[in-house]
Write an enzyme that holds these catalytic residues in place. Structure first.
Site, PDB file in Angstrom:
ATOM      1  N   HIS A   5     -36.879 -50.261 -50.410  1.00 17.23           N
ATOM      2  CA  HIS A   5     -37.864 -51.328 -50.556  1.00 17.23           C
ATOM      3  C   HIS A   5     -38.939 -51.322 -49.481  1.00 17.23           C
ATOM      4  O   HIS A   5     -39.867 -52.138 -49.528  1.00 17.23           O
ATOM      5  CB  HIS A   5     -37.157 -52.691 -50.519  1.00 17.23           C
ATOM      6  CG  HIS A   5     -35.900 -52.733 -51.321  1.00 17.23           C
ATOM      7  ND1 HIS A   5     -34.646 -52.543 -50.755  1.00 17.23           N
ATOM      8  CD2 HIS A   5     -35.699 -52.890 -52.647  1.00 17.23           C
ATOM      9  CE1 HIS A   5     -33.728 -52.612 -51.700  1.00 17.23           C
ATOM     10  NE2 HIS A   5     -34.327 -52.812 -52.859  1.00 17.23           N
ATOM     11  N   GLY A  21     -44.115 -66.047 -48.584  1.00 18.52           N
ATOM     12  CA  GLY A  21     -43.547 -65.544 -49.825  1.00 18.52           C
ATOM     13  C   GLY A  21     -44.450 -64.547 -50.524  1.00 18.52           C
ATOM     14  O   GLY A  21     -44.007 -63.520 -51.031  1.00 18.52           O
ATOM     15  N   ARG A  25     -50.708 -63.166 -49.373  1.00 22.43           N
ATOM     16  CA  ARG A  25     -50.894 -64.057 -48.234  1.00 22.43           C
ATOM     17  C   ARG A  25     -50.611 -63.307 -46.931  1.00 22.43           C
ATOM     18  O   ARG A  25     -51.257 -63.542 -45.911  1.00 22.43           O
ATOM     19  CB  ARG A  25     -49.980 -65.285 -48.368  1.00 22.43           C
ATOM     20  CG  ARG A  25     -50.113 -66.319 -47.243  1.00 22.43           C
ATOM     21  CD  ARG A  25     -51.552 -66.781 -47.024  1.00 22.43           C
ATOM     22  NE  ARG A  25     -52.123 -67.433 -48.165  1.00 22.43           N
ATOM     23  CZ  ARG A  25     -52.091 -68.738 -48.401  1.00 22.43           C
ATOM     24  NH1 ARG A  25     -51.469 -69.538 -47.559  1.00 22.43           N
ATOM     25  NH2 ARG A  25     -52.686 -69.236 -49.451  1.00 22.43           N
ATOM     26  N   ARG A  44     -43.438 -51.618 -54.135  1.00 21.77           N
ATOM     27  CA  ARG A  44     -43.362 -52.778 -55.028  1.00 21.77           C
ATOM     28  C   ARG A  44     -44.453 -53.802 -54.726  1.00 21.77           C
ATOM     29  O   ARG A  44     -44.328 -54.987 -55.066  1.00 21.77           O
ATOM     30  CB  ARG A  44     -41.983 -53.444 -54.968  1.00 21.77           C
ATOM     31  CG  ARG A  44     -40.843 -52.583 -55.483  1.00 21.77           C
ATOM     32  CD  ARG A  44     -39.496 -53.247 -55.285  1.00 21.77           C
ATOM     33  NE  ARG A  44     -38.433 -52.430 -55.833  1.00 21.77           N
ATOM     34  CZ  ARG A  44     -37.837 -52.658 -57.008  1.00 21.77           C
ATOM     35  NH1 ARG A  44     -38.225 -53.673 -57.752  1.00 21.77           N
ATOM     36  NH2 ARG A  44     -36.865 -51.870 -57.437  1.00 21.77           N
ATOM     37  N   ARG A  88     -40.168 -67.659 -41.281  1.00 20.96           N
ATOM     38  CA  ARG A  88     -40.672 -67.922 -42.630  1.00 20.96           C
ATOM     39  C   ARG A  88     -41.801 -68.941 -42.547  1.00 20.96           C
ATOM     40  O   ARG A  88     -41.668 -69.991 -41.909  1.00 20.96           O
ATOM     41  CB  ARG A  88     -39.555 -68.438 -43.528  1.00 20.96           C
ATOM     42  CG  ARG A  88     -40.081 -69.098 -44.804  1.00 20.96           C
ATOM     43  CD  ARG A  88     -39.076 -69.209 -45.901  1.00 20.96           C
ATOM     44  NE  ARG A  88     -39.388 -70.280 -46.839  1.00 20.96           N
ATOM     45  CZ  ARG A  88     -40.438 -70.296 -47.667  1.00 20.96           C
ATOM     46  NH1 ARG A  88     -41.310 -69.302 -47.667  1.00 20.96           N
ATOM     47  NH2 ARG A  88     -40.626 -71.315 -48.487  1.00 20.96           N
ATOM     48  N   GLY A  90     -44.087 -70.987 -45.224  1.00 23.37           N
ATOM     49  CA  GLY A  90     -44.279 -71.219 -46.649  1.00 23.37           C
ATOM     50  C   GLY A  90     -44.533 -72.670 -46.968  1.00 23.37           C
ATOM     51  O   GLY A  90     -44.651 -73.519 -46.087  1.00 23.37           O
ATOM     52  N   SER A  91     -44.602 -72.944 -48.245  1.00 25.87           N
ATOM     53  CA  SER A  91     -44.841 -74.307 -48.717  1.00 25.87           C
ATOM     54  C   SER A  91     -43.529 -74.926 -49.179  1.00 25.87           C
ATOM     55  O   SER A  91     -42.535 -74.230 -49.401  1.00 25.87           O
ATOM     56  CB  SER A  91     -45.859 -74.302 -49.859  1.00 25.87           C
ATOM     57  OG  SER A  91     -45.390 -73.494 -50.928  1.00 25.87           O
ATOM     58  N   GLU A 180     -37.330 -76.004 -50.861  1.00 27.68           N
ATOM     59  CA  GLU A 180     -37.998 -74.702 -50.921  1.00 27.68           C
ATOM     60  C   GLU A 180     -36.983 -73.707 -51.470  1.00 27.68           C
ATOM     61  O   GLU A 180     -35.989 -74.130 -52.026  1.00 27.68           O
ATOM     62  CB  GLU A 180     -38.577 -74.323 -49.556  1.00 27.68           C
ATOM     63  CG  GLU A 180     -37.603 -74.362 -48.392  1.00 27.68           C
ATOM     64  CD  GLU A 180     -36.883 -73.049 -48.202  1.00 27.68           C
ATOM     65  OE1 GLU A 180     -37.520 -72.076 -47.790  1.00 27.68           O
ATOM     66  OE2 GLU A 180     -35.658 -73.000 -48.457  1.00 27.68           O
ATOM     67  N   ASP A 205     -46.666 -80.519 -51.922  1.00 24.48           N
ATOM     68  CA  ASP A 205     -46.529 -81.531 -52.983  1.00 24.48           C
ATOM     69  C   ASP A 205     -45.370 -82.454 -52.636  1.00 24.48           C
ATOM     70  O   ASP A 205     -44.533 -82.118 -51.799  1.00 24.48           O
ATOM     71  CB  ASP A 205     -46.307 -80.873 -54.346  1.00 24.48           C
ATOM     72  CG  ASP A 205     -45.096 -79.956 -54.370  1.00 24.48           C
ATOM     73  OD1 ASP A 205     -44.119 -80.311 -55.038  1.00 24.48           O
ATOM     74  OD2 ASP A 205     -45.123 -78.895 -53.731  1.00 24.48           O
ATOM     75  N   ARG A 218     -54.588 -77.214 -49.310  1.00 25.73           N
ATOM     76  CA  ARG A 218     -53.483 -76.314 -48.971  1.00 25.73           C
ATOM     77  C   ARG A 218     -53.880 -75.367 -47.847  1.00 25.73           C
ATOM     78  O   ARG A 218     -53.090 -75.052 -46.962  1.00 25.73           O
ATOM     79  CB  ARG A 218     -53.054 -75.494 -50.200  1.00 25.73           C
ATOM     80  CG  ARG A 218     -52.248 -76.278 -51.221  1.00 25.73           C
ATOM     81  CD  ARG A 218     -51.997 -75.445 -52.468  1.00 25.73           C
ATOM     82  NE  ARG A 218     -51.353 -76.229 -53.509  1.00 25.73           N
ATOM     83  CZ  ARG A 218     -50.090 -76.102 -53.866  1.00 25.73           C
ATOM     84  NH1 ARG A 218     -49.308 -75.245 -53.242  1.00 25.73           N
ATOM     85  NH2 ARG A 218     -49.572 -76.848 -54.823  1.00 25.73           N
TER      86      ARG A 218
END
Length: 233
Positions: A5, A21, A25, A44, A88, A90-91, A180, A205, A218
């Protein structure tokens, strides 16, 4: 060396990796915040980059969505590429009345509905938690910036479209701050491999209130989260 990977060689990846994620980004972060950027992975299309921030080497790589995906990428970074810390970024969807859109949540612990921990054959339930040194530093940086934040438990769910309508309320009833999809697996990999991990989450949100940020809003919340995360490298 490389893996199935990740085509990077040992030494291509910094000791600290930021993991959004979305691989695009990761590309945006590298191009916006880092200098002397080199792409170390495109397998990938899970893009990874290494560059410098204020003269210090740092890497950024996408994790994909969900615990199986971040489980693979974080394990390989820790085990095969000598990465020491993964942050990490993220949202998340808020579950707590006192949390507003654009607030930052530092995941002190990560509940989960996943069976990721079954592989360890433990005689009970494992409680995935953040590395305290990273958490402590992140809180200090947030206070210095005057950023609105909360520290506490989050829930990492395998389910995005949950057919059980009361699930969010049940977690909220236990004081869980937001939902999350990745932190618990990251924290478990870090624990098993004796590494460091922290999830920094920007509230995009509110699950219980039904509110959400516009794309422009955002971006503002993301910038504050990035400013904190970069200083942890």
């Amino acid at each position: 060396m490389g893996t199935a990977h990740n085509k990077a060689e040992v030494g291509d990846i910094a000791k600290t990796v930021l993991m959004p994620g979305d691989p695009l980004r990761a590309k945006y972060i590298a191009e916006t915040y880092l200098t002397e950027v080199k792409c170390f992975n495109s397998v990938r299309n899970m893009l990874g980059f290494t560059g410098k921030y204020n003269g210090k080497e740092i890497s950024v790589m996408g994790s994909g969505m969900g615990m199986p995906s971040i489980g693979i990428y974080s394990y390989e970074l820790y085990q095969f590429y000598n990465v020491e810390s993964i942050i990490r970024i993220g949202s998340a969807g808020a579950l707590h009345e006192d949390i507003d859109l654009k607030d930052i949540v530092f995941a002190q612990g990560a509940c989960t509905d996943s069976r990721f921990a079954y592989q360890y054959e433990l005689p009970g339930s494992f409680a995935p938690i953040a590395d305290f040194s990273l958490l402590e530093q992140a809180v200090s940086e947030a206070r210095a910036l005057g950023t609105r934040f909360k520290v506490g438990n989050v829930v990492s769910s395998d389910i995005f479209y949950n057919v059980y309508p009361e699930a969010a309320k049940k977690w909220a009833g236990m004081g869980v701050l937001c939902v999350e999809m990745e932190a618990a697996a990251l924290y478990m990999n870090a624990a098993k491999l004796h590494k460091k991990a922290l999830a920094i989450l920007s509230i995009s949100d509110h699950i219980l209130k039904g509110t959400e940020l516009s794309p422009e809003e955002r971006q503002t919340g993301f910038s504050e989260m990035m400013e904190i995360a970069l200083k942890l490298a």
